[in-house]
Write an enzyme that holds these catalytic residues in place. Structure first.
Site, PDB file in Angstrom:
ATOM      1  N   HIS A 176       0.962  -1.087  -0.072  1.00 40.88           N
ATOM      2  CA  HIS A 176       0.026   0.121  -0.013  1.00 40.88           C
ATOM      3  C   HIS A 176       0.775   1.115   0.108  1.00 40.88           C
ATOM      4  O   HIS A 176       2.107   1.043   0.285  1.00 40.88           O
ATOM      5  CB  HIS A 176      -0.975   0.058   1.184  1.00 40.88           C
ATOM      6  CG  HIS A 176      -1.905   0.913   1.485  1.00 40.88           C
ATOM      7  ND1 HIS A 176      -1.346   2.030   2.130  1.00 40.88           N
ATOM      8  CD2 HIS A 176      -3.062   1.177   1.091  1.00 40.88           C
ATOM      9  CE1 HIS A 176      -2.512   3.101   2.079  1.00 40.88           C
ATOM     10  NE2 HIS A 176      -3.536   2.455   1.401  1.00 40.88           N
ATOM     11  N   ARG A 178       1.128   3.733   1.966  1.00 44.45           N
ATOM     12  CA  ARG A 178       1.842   3.960   3.202  1.00 44.45           C
ATOM     13  C   ARG A 178       2.986   3.291   3.631  1.00 44.45           C
ATOM     14  O   ARG A 178       3.665   3.419   4.583  1.00 44.45           O
ATOM     15  CB  ARG A 178       0.794   3.897   4.290  1.00 44.45           C
ATOM     16  CG  ARG A 178       0.124   5.321   4.327  1.00 44.45           C
ATOM     17  CD  ARG A 178      -0.911   5.339   5.648  1.00 44.45           C
ATOM     18  NE  ARG A 178       0.192   5.673   6.668  1.00 44.45           N
ATOM     19  CZ  ARG A 178      -0.338   5.403   8.132  1.00 44.45           C
ATOM     20  NH1 ARG A 178      -1.272   4.925   8.229  1.00 44.45           N
ATOM     21  NH2 ARG A 178       0.856   5.654   8.974  1.00 44.45           N
ATOM     22  N   LYS A 179       3.258   2.167   2.807  1.00 47.38           N
ATOM     23  CA  LYS A 179       4.467   1.146   3.117  1.00 47.38           C
ATOM     24  C   LYS A 179       5.676   1.582   2.725  1.00 47.38           C
ATOM     25  O   LYS A 179       5.797   2.394   1.656  1.00 47.38           O
ATOM     26  CB  LYS A 179       4.148  -0.113   2.802  1.00 47.38           C
ATOM     27  CG  LYS A 179       2.880  -0.765   3.103  1.00 47.38           C
ATOM     28  CD  LYS A 179       2.264  -0.446   4.661  1.00 47.38           C
ATOM     29  CE  LYS A 179       0.886  -1.185   4.997  1.00 47.38           C
ATOM     30  NZ  LYS A 179       0.365  -0.810   5.992  1.00 47.38           N
ATOM     31  N   ALA A 180       6.685   1.131   3.191  1.00 50.20           N
ATOM     32  CA  ALA A 180       8.129   1.512   2.700  1.00 50.20           C
ATOM     33  C   ALA A 180       8.341   1.198   1.300  1.00 50.20           C
ATOM     34  O   ALA A 180       9.058   1.953   0.302  1.00 50.20           O
ATOM     35  CB  ALA A 180       9.294   0.736   3.459  1.00 50.20           C
ATOM     36  N   VAL A 181       7.675  -0.013   0.672  1.00 52.44           N
ATOM     37  CA  VAL A 181       7.586  -0.101  -0.603  1.00 52.44           C
ATOM     38  C   VAL A 181       6.230  -0.348  -1.120  1.00 52.44           C
ATOM     39  O   VAL A 181       5.468  -0.842  -0.380  1.00 52.44           O
ATOM     40  CB  VAL A 181       8.318  -1.597  -1.010  1.00 52.44           C
ATOM     41  CG1 VAL A 181       8.079  -2.337  -2.191  1.00 52.44           C
ATOM     42  CG2 VAL A 181      10.020  -1.600  -0.913  1.00 52.44           C
TER      43      VAL A 181
END
Length: 376
Positions: A176, A178-181
């Site tokens: 998603h 908001r994740k780091a990837v």
């Protein structure tokens, strides 16, 4: 100031162009490349990309053959799909309170919740901090209870030096924004078990189980897959995987930056006695998908006042996550009360997720901290 921002540049554009020029845009070679990169990073035998972490959790519960009559233990403070995944297959989520120093499941309370019907534990690595996996495994393994690692927030997270997602039986990741990837939306299932990987591979692809028996009819252009399972269409497209491949190439740098920003927040706020900082658990392995503080005095109203003051300066924040047992669906279905899991309820009422993203400047952080200090 946004709560987070993805890191995109020409690398994503180049791989998207490569994908579109190839004319292969459904699940294909770029998805396989993305899966290999995840497997290498998380040190796991099998990675199977899918449409979201929600899909990954659903695939995990199906692969473990959970169903009616089974109980699945879930932390009471987490995103809703940690619990929804049990409901999808007719199992019962059993909530357990969390440790306020980590926001992850409390092992002592976990142990007390085990019954003969417990078939799985969802170990959530919340906000990028690994759950206490040694204690969870010590409870689960002698009893034959499966461990699903909900690593939605935890790409690159380690527990005592070991990447998460391969410590339990099966892991689930999110990509998603908001994740780091990020791949926009997307997820992946990881496992070292061949049997679970085979079930996930089938069930993400409509339940396909391979080619027909060649002794009945020789293969040819008429050959179609057989379907021995009930499955879904949960495949990731190569368009999304192209973005994921580019993102994985940046992951180590992005995690260094997130850890630097997380530690700087902690340094800047260390003398504010009214604010609880993320300091418990295996902090060395924390990837700070979110930097979450807790307001120690004044409860929900004071927390909301701080968030309101930040919003007035155009700084986005949000509460940490849900106390799932207080959500209408679960409270009504299982007769749960608001105070039944007090740490989860307190965490929902008093946590603030502060902005954290690669490219965030020292001035950005100082502005956030100045308001928190003034209001704290």
């Amino acid at each position: 100031m946004n709560i987070t921002e993805p890191s995109f540049d020409e690398a994503e554009i180049a791989l998207l162009r490569e994908c579109l020029d190839s004319k292969w845009v459904t699940q294909g070679p770029l998805t396989e490349r993305f899966e290999r990169l995840i497997a290498e990073k998380q040190d796991v035998k099998h990675t199977l990309a899918c449409t979201s972490c929600t899909a990954a959790l659903h695939l995990a519960t199906m692969a473990l053959k959970l169903g009616p009559g089974d109980e699945v233990i879930v932390p009471a403070f987490t995103w809703v799909t940690s619990a929804h995944s049990a409901e999808y297959v007719g199992a019962k989520p059993v909530f357990v309170d969390v440790d306020l120093s980590t926001y992850n499941i409390d092992p002592e309370k976990l142990k007390a919740a085990i019954t003969p019907r417990t078939k799985a534990i969802v170990a959530v690595h919340l906000f990028g901090l690994a759950a206490p996996m040694d204690e969870i495994k010590a409870i689960a393994e002698p009893r034959g209870i499966a461990i699903i690692e909900d690593a939605a927030c935890a790409i690159g997270t380690t527990y005592k030096g070991k990447p998460v997602g391969a410590i339990g039986d099966i892991g689930c990741f999110s990509f998603h924004p908001r994740k780091a990837v990020t791949t926009g939306e997307g997820g992946a299932v990881t496992t070292n078990r061949d049997d679970l990987a085979a079930r996930v591979r089938s069930q993400r692809n409509h339940g396909a189980t391979g080619a027909p028996d060649p002794s009945i009819e020789p293969p040819g252009p008429w050959t179609m897959a057989t379907f021995g399972n009930l499955g879904f269409n949960l495949r990731l497209s190569d368009i999304q995987a192209a973005v994921g491949v580019a993102q994985m190439g940046k992951l180590d740098r992005l995690l260094v930056e997130r850890r630097r920003l997380g530690r700087r927040y902690s340094d800047l706020l260390s003398d504010v006695n009214s604010i609880g900082l993320p300091s418990g658990g295996d902090v060395d392995g924390h990837t700070y998908q979110s930097y979450v503080i807790r307001v120690l005095d004044g409860g929900r109203k004071h927390r909301n006042d701080i968030m309101r003051a930040l919003a007035q300066e155009n700084i986005q924040t949000r509460p940490g996550t849900h106390a799932v047992h207080r959500l209408e669906y679960y409270s009504k279905k299982y007769g749960l009360t608001a105070g039944q899991f007090p740490n989860a309820a307190s965490a929902e009422d008093t946590t603030i997720t502060l902005p954290i993203f690669p490219g965030m400047t020292e001035d950005d952080q100082r502005k956030v901290v100045q308001i928190v200090r003034a209001m704290g």
